[in-house]
Scaffold this active site. Sequence first.
Site, PDB file in Angstrom:
ATOM      1  N   GLN A   1     112.048   6.874  73.435  1.00  0.00           N
ATOM      2  CA  GLN A   1     111.262   8.038  72.993  1.00  0.00           C
ATOM      3  C   GLN A   1     111.904   9.353  73.466  1.00  0.00           C
ATOM      4  O   GLN A   1     111.788  10.382  72.795  1.00  0.00           O
ATOM      5  CB  GLN A   1     109.824   7.949  73.532  1.00  0.00           C
ATOM      6  CG  GLN A   1     108.971   6.863  72.906  1.00  0.00           C
ATOM      7  CD  GLN A   1     109.007   5.570  73.710  1.00  0.00           C
ATOM      8  OE1 GLN A   1     110.011   5.246  74.331  1.00  0.00           O
ATOM      9  NE2 GLN A   1     107.916   4.833  73.705  1.00  0.00           N
TER      10      GLN A   1
ATOM     11  N   ARG B   1      95.979  -0.496  71.254  1.00  0.00           N
ATOM     12  CA  ARG B   1      96.807  -0.350  72.468  1.00  0.00           C
ATOM     13  C   ARG B   1      95.850  -0.167  73.650  1.00  0.00           C
ATOM     14  O   ARG B   1      94.882   0.588  73.542  1.00  0.00           O
ATOM     15  CB  ARG B   1      97.771   0.845  72.374  1.00  0.00           C
ATOM     16  CG  ARG B   1      98.851   0.658  71.306  1.00  0.00           C
ATOM     17  CD  ARG B   1      99.943   1.707  71.433  1.00  0.00           C
ATOM     18  NE  ARG B   1     100.865   1.411  72.517  1.00  0.00           N
ATOM     19  CZ  ARG B   1     101.799   2.267  72.944  1.00  0.00           C
ATOM     20  NH1 ARG B   1     101.900   3.473  72.407  1.00  0.00           N
ATOM     21  NH2 ARG B   1     102.623   1.922  73.923  1.00  0.00           N
TER      22      ARG B   1
ATOM     23  N   ARG C   1     102.283   7.519  68.300  1.00  0.00           N
ATOM     24  CA  ARG C   1     102.274   7.114  69.706  1.00  0.00           C
ATOM     25  C   ARG C   1     102.059   8.362  70.559  1.00  0.00           C
ATOM     26  O   ARG C   1     102.148   9.485  70.073  1.00  0.00           O
ATOM     27  CB  ARG C   1     103.579   6.412  70.085  1.00  0.00           C
ATOM     28  CG  ARG C   1     104.804   7.162  69.575  1.00  0.00           C
ATOM     29  CD  ARG C   1     105.976   7.082  70.449  1.00  0.00           C
ATOM     30  NE  ARG C   1     105.725   7.676  71.746  1.00  0.00           N
ATOM     31  CZ  ARG C   1     105.688   8.991  71.973  1.00  0.00           C
ATOM     32  NH1 ARG C   1     105.858   9.886  71.022  1.00  0.00           N
ATOM     33  NH2 ARG C   1     105.460   9.454  73.192  1.00  0.00           N
ATOM     34  N   GLY C   2     101.810   8.129  71.856  1.00  0.00           N
ATOM     35  CA  GLY C   2     101.451   9.223  72.738  1.00  0.00           C
ATOM     36  C   GLY C   2      99.928   9.252  72.832  1.00  0.00           C
ATOM     37  O   GLY C   2      99.225   9.132  71.818  1.00  0.00           O
ATOM     38  N   ALA C   3      99.420   9.388  74.059  1.00  0.00           N
ATOM     39  CA  ALA C   3      97.980   9.197  74.286  1.00  0.00           C
ATOM     40  C   ALA C   3      97.088  10.088  73.413  1.00  0.00           C
ATOM     41  O   ALA C   3      96.200   9.578  72.714  1.00  0.00           O
ATOM     42  CB  ALA C   3      97.677   9.388  75.779  1.00  0.00           C
TER      43      ALA C   3
ATOM     44  N   ASP D   1      98.990   8.543  80.312  1.00  0.00           N
ATOM     45  CA  ASP D   1      98.203   7.705  79.401  1.00  0.00           C
ATOM     46  C   ASP D   1      96.806   7.466  79.948  1.00  0.00           C
ATOM     47  O   ASP D   1      95.859   7.239  79.196  1.00  0.00           O
ATOM     48  CB  ASP D   1      98.924   6.398  79.126  1.00  0.00           C
ATOM     49  CG  ASP D   1     100.124   6.677  78.238  1.00  0.00           C
ATOM     50  OD1 ASP D   1     101.178   7.046  78.786  1.00  0.00           O
ATOM     51  OD2 ASP D   1      99.969   6.599  77.007  1.00  0.00           O
TER      52      ASP D   1
ATOM     53  N   ASN E   1     101.714   6.230  83.264  1.00  0.00           N
ATOM     54  CA  ASN E   1     102.544   6.909  82.250  1.00  0.00           C
ATOM     55  C   ASN E   1     103.743   6.016  81.959  1.00  0.00           C
ATOM     56  O   ASN E   1     103.905   4.944  82.555  1.00  0.00           O
ATOM     57  CB  ASN E   1     102.981   8.297  82.733  1.00  0.00           C
ATOM     58  CG  ASN E   1     103.629   9.105  81.617  1.00  0.00           C
ATOM     59  OD1 ASN E   1     103.030   9.285  80.565  1.00  0.00           O
ATOM     60  ND2 ASN E   1     104.847   9.567  81.818  1.00  0.00           N
ATOM     61  N   LYS E   2     104.583   6.460  81.067  1.00  0.00           N
ATOM     62  CA  LYS E   2     105.713   5.657  80.602  1.00  0.00           C
ATOM     63  C   LYS E   2     106.502   5.056  81.765  1.00  0.00           C
ATOM     64  O   LYS E   2     106.752   5.731  82.770  1.00  0.00           O
ATOM     65  CB  LYS E   2     106.614   6.535  79.729  1.00  0.00           C
ATOM     66  CG  LYS E   2     107.823   5.860  79.112  1.00  0.00           C
ATOM     67  CD  LYS E   2     107.488   4.590  78.367  1.00  0.00           C
ATOM     68  CE  LYS E   2     106.487   4.760  77.250  1.00  0.00           C
ATOM     69  NZ  LYS E   2     105.977   3.444  76.749  1.00  0.00           N
TER      70      LYS E   2
END
Length: 338
Positions: A194, A90, A50-52, A235, A245-246
């Site tokens: 996270q 995603r 995970r993570g862009a 992201d 973003n998150k």
Amino acid sequence: MAIGKDQRTLTYADGVITMIDQTKLPQTESWLTIDTVAELVGAIKRLSVRGAPAIGIAGAYGVAMAARLHDPATETSAFDASVAAIREARPTAVNLAVMVDRVTPIARTDAAAAEAEAHAIAEEELAASVAMGDLGADLVLELAGKDAVNAMTICNTGGLATVARGTALAVIQTLHERGVLTEAIPLETRPLLQGGRLTTWELERMGAPHRLIVDSAGPFLLARGAADVVLIGADRVAANGDTANKIGSFSLALACQHAGIPFIVVAPESTIDMTTASGADIEIEDRGPAEVISVRDTPVAPPETNAMNPAFDVTPVELITALVTETRVVRFTNGETL
Ligand code: MRU
């Protein structure tokens, strides 16, 4: 195997992707070896990777792997279906689609060249992490006007979310390595934690002082002066600077404006999407109720509870002090644009 501080969290060789399983951290450091597209798509969807930038790199390797499994010249529809499944795993992080689209035309004619291109992407992202760390640390010290700083951050933007070092967390790591980080303040980042599970794990490994907070403590602590800066990853950065973003990033930006604290986005150029005009055009992934009504498989609400679960939010550019990439600092509050 214990992972080193700057060790890569995702590698590829001979048709096999090896990645640390982020869903198992911090309790267990287990590694996945992935040699089918279905396994890769599952790993991206359940956030094992995970993570862009990291899903961009995984997607690039996935296309190279797909070209080995299905010759694009003779099994075109199977190859195309594999590419589509990876690309759509995603929706919000633009890096996944960008990197898949970069490797796919090469894979159609030359599988070895596709692997080389995917490796090149990983190298570029690693170099970008180092550069963002340096540019970001310089900017933070300049804006804070202090010799040492407290930095708040959300989600995980470290080596786990890239290939090593990261984006916003790379800035924090660089500040720490320069001896000018007083304290990092990560938010735990519900629903999947996270920040609590991954960022604390990375900060511990780099030996950086930190205190974890619950998400709802962020704005209050900013108002009380607990941090000199908020650093987040991204992201997708739209052409006007609006940043997805998150979930929770937007509340921190509002609180920064209230407190007069810089709110800085740190993201590689690969996360900027000039084809998306503004944040209103960014698709936000909703991951469904299950992650909200339970925490790590323990129910925290009645089982029939319905829930909304946007995985990301959009911070309008008006609330963003600056964007740091590997090549530039764009100071939005000075009227600069992308
Ligand atoms: O849902 P996640 O964990 O993939 O979300 C990740 C983030 O929001 C990160 O901040 C972003 O991808 C940047 S990572 C360097």
